[in-house]
Enzyme design. Sequence first.
Site, PDB file in Angstrom:
ATOM      1  N   SER A  63      -6.490 -35.481  -8.568  1.00  0.00           N
ATOM      2  CA  SER A  63      -6.812 -36.902  -8.450  1.00  0.00           C
ATOM      3  C   SER A  63      -6.272 -37.427  -7.145  1.00  0.00           C
ATOM      4  CB  SER A  63      -6.139 -37.706  -9.569  1.00  0.00           C
ATOM      5  OG  SER A  63      -6.742 -37.434 -10.792  1.00  0.00           O
ATOM      6  N   SER A 108      -1.453 -38.705  -4.788  1.00  0.00           N
ATOM      7  CA  SER A 108      -2.372 -37.742  -5.392  1.00  0.00           C
ATOM      8  C   SER A 108      -1.619 -36.952  -6.462  1.00  0.00           C
ATOM      9  CB  SER A 108      -2.891 -36.804  -4.300  1.00  0.00           C
ATOM     10  OG  SER A 108      -3.807 -35.883  -4.799  1.00  0.00           O
ATOM     11  N   LYS A 109      -2.307 -36.251  -7.298  1.00  0.00           N
ATOM     12  CA  LYS A 109      -1.658 -35.351  -8.262  1.00  0.00           C
ATOM     13  C   LYS A 109      -2.696 -34.370  -8.766  1.00  0.00           C
ATOM     14  CE  LYS A 109       2.431 -34.999 -10.338  1.00  0.00           C
ATOM     15  NZ  LYS A 109       3.710 -35.540  -9.864  1.00  0.00           N
ATOM     16  N   GLY A 110      -2.237 -33.235  -9.195  1.00  0.00           N
ATOM     17  CA  GLY A 110      -3.181 -32.258  -9.711  1.00  0.00           C
ATOM     18  C   GLY A 110      -2.562 -31.414 -10.785  1.00  0.00           C
ATOM     19  N   ASP A 151       5.522 -29.210  -9.455  1.00  0.00           N
ATOM     20  CA  ASP A 151       5.728 -30.196 -10.517  1.00  0.00           C
ATOM     21  C   ASP A 151       6.037 -29.390 -11.780  1.00  0.00           C
ATOM     22  OD1 ASP A 151       5.270 -33.310 -10.712  1.00  0.00           O
ATOM     23  OD2 ASP A 151       4.523 -32.502 -12.585  1.00  0.00           O
TER      24      ASP A 151
END
Length: 478
Positions: A63, A108-110, A151
């Site tokens: 995202s 952002s993150k995934g 993460d």
Amino acid sequence: MNSSNIVEASFRKNVDLMFDRAVALLDISPGLKNKIQICNSTYVVRFGVRLRGDIHTFTGYRSVHSEHIEPVKGGIRFASNLHQDEVEALAALMTYKCALVDAPFGGSKGGLRINPQNYDEEELELITRRFTYELVKRDLINPSQNVPAPDLGTGEREMAWIADQFSRMNTTDINARACVTGKPLNAGGIVGRTEATGRGVQFALREFFRDKHAVIKVGLSDNLEGKRVIIQGLGNVGYHAAKFLSDEDGVKICVIIERDGALVNQQGLDVQAVHDWMDVHGSVIGFPDADYVTDGASMLEHECDILIPAAMEAVINRSNAERIKARLICEAANGPITASADDILRKKGAVIIPDLYANAGGVIVSYFEWVKNLSHIRFGRMQRRQEEDRHQLIVDELERLSADTGIGWTLSANFKAKYLQGADELELVRSGLDDSMRTAYQLIRNIWVSRDEVEDLRTAAYFAAINKVVEGYRALGL
Ligand code: GLU
């Protein structure tokens, strides 16, 4: 998840509710508010990998919440129950976190919906490389556009695979290593990145305890030493935070809550010993120097001075918030307190050091790593010895003066050893991290103290972060 049947808002909704509280105090147009709040895009990919004689399909996400500054930044998590809402919530938190601590990135993150424990190392490498390929193909990993990091469920190893996969697909990109942070040192990483989030939690608490106003508000004495702490989660963040706080600041880690129960020792647990025990036994059960409680989550409600949730989201929610006794909660995880629990705790007078500030240490040091990769030189390499030479000059001169004038001063060996040593990369990273954490704390505490309408540190942090994002948009001419 909460243990009762009470329905909580989704993680993304929770972040939105917290954003709404702060944005209502800012004088910006509804259109701009909406533009800042929405998640710009989420890419969902389903890809197959041949494993154990068959094709296995995996679902991955990336995202991008806000591109007001590029590259955008945020970790990649591996978790079996990962879903789009969670990734979008985490991407939004990255936008606000980076803005707050002046890390020049959008958010952002995934992640990948996978239980890493079900796969061996070779399989995980194949899966990670294939996921990377899918993201690189769409510029969702790129040193100037989108830079992931570790993460939950990922670490240095996965980041090294990602960096290598990117390099293979971009063989002439001299900045390829800057495509991801949190890499091992020999693959372009930086010293101090692994400990960074936990170190940041320590620096956040130290700065909080230097603040008389804050300490009075929370009703504790202005000294970290001897404070009784409950820590939830002894993963990378929880372990480092607990270890540094107990070894260097004299706090007592009285409770460690893990997946399979909690350890309790009012005299303070030996964090390293618990960590080593878990490494060998895969569990806290059986650890000798503590009482064991099966229902770990119930220990969040135990008496203490500081509660540090360092595991995952929504662990403090509507179902248990009323029973939480801690006066001070430091959010080392992302989103550990839901918006409704936040309301309950605030009314009870608890002070919360919010996630977007408290756990920003990781991305701050990621920023240093990215800069190091782009500058292609280790921090301190040029100036360290020159600095030592100049210090030596002063020491020699002082000693000469002392001898010549007969004053008879002698510099202690300890002072000389400390003063003569130039800063290496680790010291510079820690200094940069400490400075970033102190500066951001001062920013939010000044908003908290000077504005009557800002009741808490979370609202102050969102207020400051949103303001900076607004400045970013204005700079773009929006
Ligand atoms: N995953 C970490 C976080 O939630 C680090 C992100 C980064 O370094 O980009 O802040």
